[in-house]
Design an enzyme around this catalytic site. Structure first.
Site, PDB file in Angstrom:
ATOM      1  N   ASN A 138       0.797  -1.222   0.000  1.00 54.62           N
ATOM      2  CA  ASN A 138       0.000   0.000   0.000  1.00 54.62           C
ATOM      3  C   ASN A 138       0.835   1.281   0.000  1.00 54.62           C
ATOM      4  O   ASN A 138       0.351   2.334  -0.418  1.00 54.62           O
ATOM      5  CB  ASN A 138      -0.921  -0.043   1.241  1.00 54.62           C
ATOM      6  CG  ASN A 138      -1.545   1.288   1.544  1.00 54.62           C
ATOM      7  OD1 ASN A 138      -2.534   1.671   0.919  1.00 54.62           O
ATOM      8  ND2 ASN A 138      -0.966   2.027   2.498  1.00 54.62           N
ATOM      9  N   SER A 162      -4.591   2.918  -8.064  1.00 57.34           N
ATOM     10  CA  SER A 162      -5.343   4.180  -8.061  1.00 57.34           C
ATOM     11  C   SER A 162      -6.165   4.243  -9.337  1.00 57.34           C
ATOM     12  O   SER A 162      -5.863   3.515 -10.298  1.00 57.34           O
ATOM     13  CB  SER A 162      -4.363   5.362  -8.029  1.00 57.34           C
ATOM     14  OG  SER A 162      -5.063   6.588  -8.090  1.00 57.34           O
ATOM     15  N   TYR A 164       3.432   9.606 -11.203  1.00 55.55           N
ATOM     16  CA  TYR A 164       2.525   8.873 -10.316  1.00 55.55           C
ATOM     17  C   TYR A 164       1.591   7.974 -11.141  1.00 55.55           C
ATOM     18  O   TYR A 164       1.403   6.787 -10.835  1.00 55.55           O
ATOM     19  CB  TYR A 164       1.719   9.865  -9.477  1.00 55.55           C
ATOM     20  CG  TYR A 164       0.732   9.221  -8.544  1.00 55.55           C
ATOM     21  CD1 TYR A 164       1.156   8.613  -7.368  1.00 55.55           C
ATOM     22  CD2 TYR A 164      -0.636   9.203  -8.838  1.00 55.55           C
ATOM     23  CE1 TYR A 164       0.239   8.012  -6.507  1.00 55.55           C
ATOM     24  CE2 TYR A 164      -1.551   8.607  -7.980  1.00 55.55           C
ATOM     25  CZ  TYR A 164      -1.111   8.017  -6.813  1.00 55.55           C
ATOM     26  OH  TYR A 164      -2.009   7.416  -5.967  1.00 55.55           O
ATOM     27  N   ALA A 196       2.039   6.813 -14.106  1.00 55.96           N
ATOM     28  CA  ALA A 196       2.806   5.702 -14.703  1.00 55.96           C
ATOM     29  C   ALA A 196       3.057   4.613 -13.663  1.00 55.96           C
ATOM     30  O   ALA A 196       2.966   3.417 -13.951  1.00 55.96           O
ATOM     31  CB  ALA A 196       4.126   6.235 -15.255  1.00 55.96           C
ATOM     32  N   LYS A 230       1.228   3.867 -11.027  1.00 58.64           N
ATOM     33  CA  LYS A 230      -0.008   3.167 -10.636  1.00 58.64           C
ATOM     34  C   LYS A 230      -0.508   2.264 -11.764  1.00 58.64           C
ATOM     35  O   LYS A 230      -1.028   1.174 -11.506  1.00 58.64           O
ATOM     36  CB  LYS A 230      -1.082   4.190 -10.228  1.00 58.64           C
ATOM     37  CG  LYS A 230      -0.726   4.928  -8.949  1.00 58.64           C
ATOM     38  CD  LYS A 230      -0.846   4.007  -7.755  1.00 58.64           C
ATOM     39  CE  LYS A 230      -0.017   4.385  -6.573  1.00 58.64           C
ATOM     40  NZ  LYS A 230      -0.133   3.472  -5.443  1.00 58.64           N
TER      41      LYS A 230
HETATM   42  P1  NAP Z   1      -0.450   8.669   3.123  1.00 63.84           P
HETATM   43  O1  NAP Z   1      -1.548   9.120   4.012  1.00 63.84           O
HETATM   44  O2  NAP Z   1       0.615   9.624   2.724  1.00 63.84           O
HETATM   45  O3  NAP Z   1       0.200   7.369   3.782  1.00 63.84           O
HETATM   46  C1  NAP Z   1       1.218   6.689   3.105  1.00 63.84           C
HETATM   47  C2  NAP Z   1       2.219   6.180   4.117  1.00 63.84           C
HETATM   48  O4  NAP Z   1       3.263   5.523   3.375  1.00 63.84           O
HETATM   49  C3  NAP Z   1       2.879   7.293   4.933  1.00 63.84           C
HETATM   50  O5  NAP Z   1       2.940   6.947   6.287  1.00 63.84           O
HETATM   51  C4  NAP Z   1       4.259   7.372   4.309  1.00 63.84           C
HETATM   52  O6  NAP Z   1       5.252   7.831   5.209  1.00 63.84           O
HETATM   53  C5  NAP Z   1       4.499   5.939   3.926  1.00 63.84           C
HETATM   54  N1  NAP Z   1       5.609   5.784   2.998  1.00 63.84           N
HETATM   55  C6  NAP Z   1       6.106   6.698   2.120  1.00 63.84           C
HETATM   56  N2  NAP Z   1       7.188   6.196   1.509  1.00 63.84           N
HETATM   57  C7  NAP Z   1       7.388   4.940   2.017  1.00 63.84           C
HETATM   58  C8  NAP Z   1       8.357   3.954   1.798  1.00 63.84           C
HETATM   59  N3  NAP Z   1       9.378   4.147   0.956  1.00 63.84           N
HETATM   60  N4  NAP Z   1       8.250   2.790   2.475  1.00 63.84           N
HETATM   61  C9  NAP Z   1       7.252   2.595   3.361  1.00 63.84           C
HETATM   62  N5  NAP Z   1       6.318   3.518   3.645  1.00 63.84           N
HETATM   63  C10 NAP Z   1       6.379   4.683   2.959  1.00 63.84           C
HETATM   64  O7  NAP Z   1      -1.052   8.100   1.748  1.00 63.84           O
HETATM   65  P2  NAP Z   1      -2.469   7.458   1.418  1.00 63.84           P
HETATM   66  O8  NAP Z   1      -3.310   8.510   0.839  1.00 63.84           O
HETATM   67  O9  NAP Z   1      -2.965   6.672   2.556  1.00 63.84           O
HETATM   68  O10 NAP Z   1      -2.047   6.491   0.217  1.00 63.84           O
HETATM   69  C11 NAP Z   1      -1.800   5.109   0.410  1.00 63.84           C
HETATM   70  C12 NAP Z   1      -1.804   4.455  -0.966  1.00 63.84           C
HETATM   71  O11 NAP Z   1      -3.042   4.701  -1.600  1.00 63.84           O
HETATM   72  C13 NAP Z   1      -0.739   4.994  -1.914  1.00 63.84           C
HETATM   73  O12 NAP Z   1      -0.201   3.931  -2.666  1.00 63.84           O
HETATM   74  C14 NAP Z   1      -1.515   5.929  -2.805  1.00 63.84           C
HETATM   75  O13 NAP Z   1      -0.918   6.065  -4.071  1.00 63.84           O
HETATM   76  C15 NAP Z   1      -2.837   5.220  -2.893  1.00 63.84           C
HETATM   77  N6  NAP Z   1      -3.963   6.088  -3.245  1.00 63.84           N
HETATM   78  C16 NAP Z   1      -4.341   7.113  -2.414  1.00 63.84           C
HETATM   79  C17 NAP Z   1      -5.450   7.890  -2.767  1.00 63.84           C
HETATM   80  C18 NAP Z   1      -5.954   9.002  -1.882  1.00 63.84           C
HETATM   81  O14 NAP Z   1      -6.901   9.698  -2.265  1.00 63.84           O
HETATM   82  N7  NAP Z   1      -5.407   9.202  -0.683  1.00 63.84           N
HETATM   83  C19 NAP Z   1      -6.117   7.653  -3.965  1.00 63.84           C
HETATM   84  C20 NAP Z   1      -5.692   6.604  -4.774  1.00 63.84           C
HETATM   85  C21 NAP Z   1      -4.619   5.825  -4.397  1.00 63.84           C
HETATM   86  P3  NAP Z   1       5.666   9.406   5.146  1.00 63.84           P
HETATM   87  O15 NAP Z   1       4.446  10.153   5.560  1.00 63.84           O
HETATM   88  O16 NAP Z   1       6.805   9.489   6.105  1.00 63.84           O
HETATM   89  O17 NAP Z   1       6.044   9.683   3.710  1.00 63.84           O
END
Ligand code: NAP
Length: 251
Positions: A85, A137, A151, A153, A155
Site C-alpha cells: 500500500n 489508483s 505517479y 505511470a 499506478k
Molecule cells: P499517506 O496518508 O501519505 O500514507 C502513506 C504512508 O506511506 C505514509 O505513512 C508514508 O510515510 C508511507 N511511505 C512513504 N514512503 C514509504 C516507503 N518508501 N516505504 C514505506 N512507507 C512509505 O497516503 P495514502 O493517501 O494513505 O495512500 C496510500 C496508498 O493509496 C498509496 O499507494 C496511494 O498512491 C494510494 N492512493 C491514495 C489515494 C488518496 O486519495 N489518498 C487515492 C488513490 C490511491 P511518510 O508520511 O513518512 O512519507
C-alpha cells in the site's frame, strides 16, 4: 460471510491514511496485523493505537523488505497476506520534472510493490497459500491529473506487474489483485481545507469522498481465503467517479 481470523497480515505504508484504515478493519475481521512504514515514530504510534505489531520498512529498499519479512516470519512462522500500500504522490510538471523526481515515485510505488511481492513469495510458495493486494489508483490506469505523469505511470505499472505476477503465482495458491481508490479522505487531503473537499465531493456521483474504511472493505475481501478464485483483477472503489462522460451526467 468471510473473515480473516488468524491470518497474518503485513501492511506497508500503514502509519496513516489508507494503510492505517486497512489495518484497523483487518484487526476487526480477526487478523493478526503487522503495520509497517518508513516513518518510525508514526508507525510506532499507529501500532499502539491499533493494538498491532509494527516493523520499520522502506519499500524502496529490497534489503529492508526482506529484513522485515524475515523478522515477521520468524515471529509468526508465516505471512498469509501482504497489502502493498505504501505510496507517495508529489506533484511535478512534466516540463521541469527531474530524473530524481521520476525515480523517487517509481522507486516507492512500483519498485516497492515488486520488492514486497518478491520478499514474501518464497514463504507463500512453500505453504501453497498467499494473498497479495496492491493499492493502485484510478489515476494512471483510468484517469489523469496534471503534475502526476510519474505517479500515473507508477499506478498503471502496478497493474501490468500484477497481471504477469498473477500468472507466475496462480498454481501455488497465491493470488495478487489490486484496489483502485478514487479520492480518499486521509489526513493529507483534510489539510487541503473545506472548500477543496466540498468541490472534490461535488465531482463524485455519490457526492461523498471515500473513507479509508471503504478501501479497507474491498481489500479485506480480496485478502480473504474465500477470494481464492480471483487473481490478476482490479476493484475500483471511487463512488462512481470515473463514470460521468460530461458535467451534465453529474446533474
Ligand atoms: P499517506 O496518508 O501519505 O500514507 C502513506 C504512508 O506511506 C505514509 O505513512 C508514508 O510515510 C508511507 N511511505 C512513504 N514512503 C514509504 C516507503 N518508501 N516505504 C514505506 N512507507 C512509505 O497516503 P495514502 O493517501 O494513505 O495512500 C496510500 C496508498 O493509496 C498509496 O499507494 C496511494 O498512491 C494510494 N492512493 C491514495 C489515494 C488518496 O486519495 N489518498 C487515492 C488513490 C490511491 P511518510 O508520511 O513518512 O512519507
Amino acid at each position: 460471510m468471510f473473515a480473516l481470523t488468524d491470518q497474518v497480515v503485513i501492511i506497508t505504508g500503514g502509519a496513516k491514511g489508507i494503510g492505517k484504515g486497512i489495518a484497523a478493519t483487518m484487526i476487526e475481521a480477526g487478523a493478526t496485523v503487522v503495520v509497517t512504514d518508513v516513518d518510525e515514530s508514526g508507525v510506532r504510534k499507529a501500532a499502539e493505537e491499533l493494538g498491532a505489531e509494527f516493523e520499520v520498512l522502506d519499500v524502496g529498499s529490497k534489503s529492508s523488505c526482506q529484513r522485515a519479512v524475515k523478522a515477521i516470519q520468524e515471529r509468526h512462522q508465516r505471512i498469509d497476506v501482504v497489502c502493498s500500500n505504501a505510496g507517495i504522490f508529489p506533484q511535478a510538471a512534466l516540463d521541469t520534472m527531474s530524473e530524481e523526481d521520476w525515480e523517487a515515485v517509481i522507486g516507492v510505488n512500483l519498485r516497492g510493490a515488486f520488492f514486497m511481492t518478491q520478499a514474501v513469495l518464497p514463504g507463500m510458495r512453500e505453504r501453497g497459500y498467499g494473498r497479495i493486494v496492491l493499492t493502485s489508483s484510478i489515476t494512471g490506469p483510468l484517469t489523469g491529473f496534471p503534475g502526476w505523469t510519474h505517479y500515473g505511470a507508477s499506478k498503471a505499472g502496478q497493474l501490468g506487474f500484477m497481471r504477469s505476477a498473477a500468472l507466475e503465482c496462480a498454481s501455488d495458491g497465491i493470488t495478487i489483485n489490486a484496489v483502485m481508490p478514487g479520492n480518499v479522505l486521509t489526513e493529507g487531503l483534510k489539510e487541503q481545507g473545506d472548500d477543496y473537499l466540498r468541490q472534490m465531493a461535488e465531482s463524485i456521483p455519490t457526492r461523498q469522498l471515500c473513507e479509508p474504511q471503504d478501501i479497507a472493505y474491498a481489500v479485506c475481501f480480496l485478502a480473504s481465503p474465500e477470494a481464492r478464485y480471483i487473481t490478476g483483477q482490479t476493484l475500483i472503489v471511487d463512488g462512481g467517479q470515473v463514470l460521468p462522460e460530461s458535467f451534465e451526467a453529474l446533474d
